[in-house]
Design an enzyme around this catalytic site. Structure first.
Site, PDB file in Angstrom:
ATOM      1  N   ASP A 157      -3.583   6.808 -11.503  1.00 20.98           N
ATOM      2  CA  ASP A 157      -3.206   5.480 -12.267  1.00 20.98           C
ATOM      3  C   ASP A 157      -2.166   5.873 -12.657  1.00 20.98           C
ATOM      4  OD1 ASP A 157      -3.240   3.141 -13.117  1.00 20.98           O
ATOM      5  OD2 ASP A 157      -5.223   3.527 -14.287  1.00 20.98           O
ATOM      6  N   THR A 158      -2.388   6.663 -14.331  1.00 22.83           N
ATOM      7  CA  THR A 158      -1.180   6.408 -15.383  1.00 22.83           C
ATOM      8  C   THR A 158      -0.746   8.129 -14.574  1.00 22.83           C
ATOM      9  OG1 THR A 158      -3.086   7.899 -16.225  1.00 22.83           O
ATOM     10  CG2 THR A 158      -2.450   5.589 -16.454  1.00 22.83           C
ATOM     11  N   LYS A 213      -0.832   3.752  -8.015  1.00 18.29           N
ATOM     12  CA  LYS A 213      -0.377   2.177  -8.245  1.00 18.29           C
ATOM     13  C   LYS A 213       0.712   2.615  -8.738  1.00 18.29           C
ATOM     14  CE  LYS A 213      -5.220   1.877 -10.529  1.00 18.29           C
ATOM     15  NZ  LYS A 213      -5.657   1.607 -11.848  1.00 18.29           N
TER      16      LYS A 213
HETATM   17  P1  5GP Z   1      -5.190   8.296 -13.698  1.00 22.04           P
HETATM   18  O1  5GP Z   1      -4.980   9.693 -14.934  1.00 22.04           O
HETATM   19  O2  5GP Z   1      -4.752   8.687 -12.967  1.00 22.04           O
HETATM   20  O3  5GP Z   1      -5.269   7.537 -15.552  1.00 22.04           O
HETATM   21  O4  5GP Z   1      -6.038   8.514 -13.543  1.00 22.04           O
HETATM   22  C1  5GP Z   1      -6.845   8.863 -13.064  1.00 22.04           C
HETATM   23  C2  5GP Z   1      -8.217   8.049 -13.205  1.00 22.04           C
HETATM   24  O5  5GP Z   1      -8.613   7.194 -13.616  1.00 22.04           O
HETATM   25  C3  5GP Z   1      -9.488   8.241 -11.988  1.00 22.04           C
HETATM   26  O6  5GP Z   1      -9.147   9.531 -10.852  1.00 22.04           O
HETATM   27  C4  5GP Z   1     -10.012   7.515 -11.293  1.00 22.04           C
HETATM   28  O7  5GP Z   1     -11.531   8.235 -12.271  1.00 22.04           O
HETATM   29  C5  5GP Z   1      -9.689   6.884 -12.807  1.00 22.04           C
HETATM   30  N1  5GP Z   1      -9.252   5.144 -12.564  1.00 22.04           N
HETATM   31  C6  5GP Z   1      -8.636   5.238 -12.938  1.00 22.04           C
HETATM   32  N2  5GP Z   1      -7.946   4.394 -12.332  1.00 22.04           N
HETATM   33  C7  5GP Z   1      -8.682   3.374 -10.851  1.00 22.04           C
HETATM   34  C8  5GP Z   1      -9.208   2.318 -10.856  1.00 22.04           C
HETATM   35  O8  5GP Z   1      -8.621   1.471 -10.030  1.00 22.04           O
HETATM   36  N3  5GP Z   1     -10.393   2.302  -9.772  1.00 22.04           N
HETATM   37  C9  5GP Z   1     -11.564   2.995 -10.176  1.00 22.04           C
HETATM   38  N4  5GP Z   1     -12.789   3.159  -9.503  1.00 22.04           N
HETATM   39  N5  5GP Z   1     -11.369   4.395 -11.128  1.00 22.04           N
HETATM   40  C10 5GP Z   1      -9.492   4.809 -11.438  1.00 22.04           C
END
Ligand code: 5GP
Length: 207
Positions: free
Chosen positions: A115-116, A160
């Site tokens: 995501d981020t 994403k």
């Molecule tokens: P990041 O560090 O890339 O922002 O987020 C990673 C973590 O956020 C993922 O491992 C997950 O646990 C949670 N997350 C981010 N986006 C989503 C989403 O669209 N759906 C779900 N269920 N979890 C998400």
């Protein structure tokens, strides 16, 4: 993204995930990992499925899955509001031999969603620290070769397509099962009624 009423949701089924992983495997087999590091909890199921396909295409008899736990979104006891969503928190890590486990290996980091990118960035930089700590226990003349043979790659089921808040090292192999917009993915392992989840996912497809 903050989950809320305005956010578009995308329901994903176990079969969707299985098939995305199957399709991604030929490329990942070229990286030929020796070891997988699954980021929990969302990376556990994808890593297990990936192992089935990788064993089939690389012929490797063993492909260990190690688990780490990182949390960015989950409210945890003892964390402040600022930490949640802003800071990656370790809930589980590799044991005291982390560096030994990683040094000289081709390591595939597996998570369900990028995501981020903060979680992946954190995981990768911490795993690299473990590698460097272990490397320092070797004579200098052996270090370059050992470091050169240690490779990292990332696999996520969904990436994403959005502005990321952290970067991954340039040139590092990065594989995603599918690139999606900035939607909220509803994963099957979060559902309490899996038949209802699958029924709604099928309805989403026809609407
Ligand atoms: P990041 O560090 O890339 O922002 O987020 C990673 C973590 O956020 C993922 O491992 C997950 O646990 C949670 N997350 C981010 N986006 C989503 C989403 O669209 N759906 C779900 N269920 N979890 C998400």
């Amino acid at each position: 993204m903050v989950e809320g009423a305005q956010v578009q949701h995308l329901r994903v089924t176990y079969n969707d995930i299985h098939n995305l992983i199957r399709k991604a495997t030929p490329k990942i087999a070229e990286f030929d990992p020796d070891l997988m590091v699954a980021i929990g909890g969302g990376g556990f199921f994808p890593a297990r499925v990936m192992r089935t396909f990788l064993r089939g295409s690389t012929g490797k008899k063993t492909l260990q899955i190690q688990a780490i736990g990182l949390s960015l979104y989950e409210p945890l006891l003892g964390t402040t509001a600022e930490q949640i969503g802003n800071e990656v928190i370790r809930t589980q890590w590799l044991g005291p031999d982390a560096g030994k486990l990683l040094l000289g290996k081709r390591v595939l980091i597996v998570d369900e969603v990028d995501d981020t990118r903060k979680t992946l960035h954190y995981a990768l930089s911490e795993l690299r620290k473990d590698v460097l700590t272990e490397l320092n226990t070797y004579p200098v003349h052996e270090q370059e070769k050992l470091l050169g043979s240690t490779k990292f790659a990332v696999f996520v089921v969904h990436n994403k397509l959005k502005g990321k808040l952290a970067e991954l090292p340039a040139g590092m192999p990065y594989y995603s099962g599918a690139d999606v917009g900035d939607v909220w993915l509803d994963y099957p392992w979060e559902a309490t009624d899996i038949e209802e989840h699958d029924r709604l996912a099928a309805l989403d497809r026809t609407s």
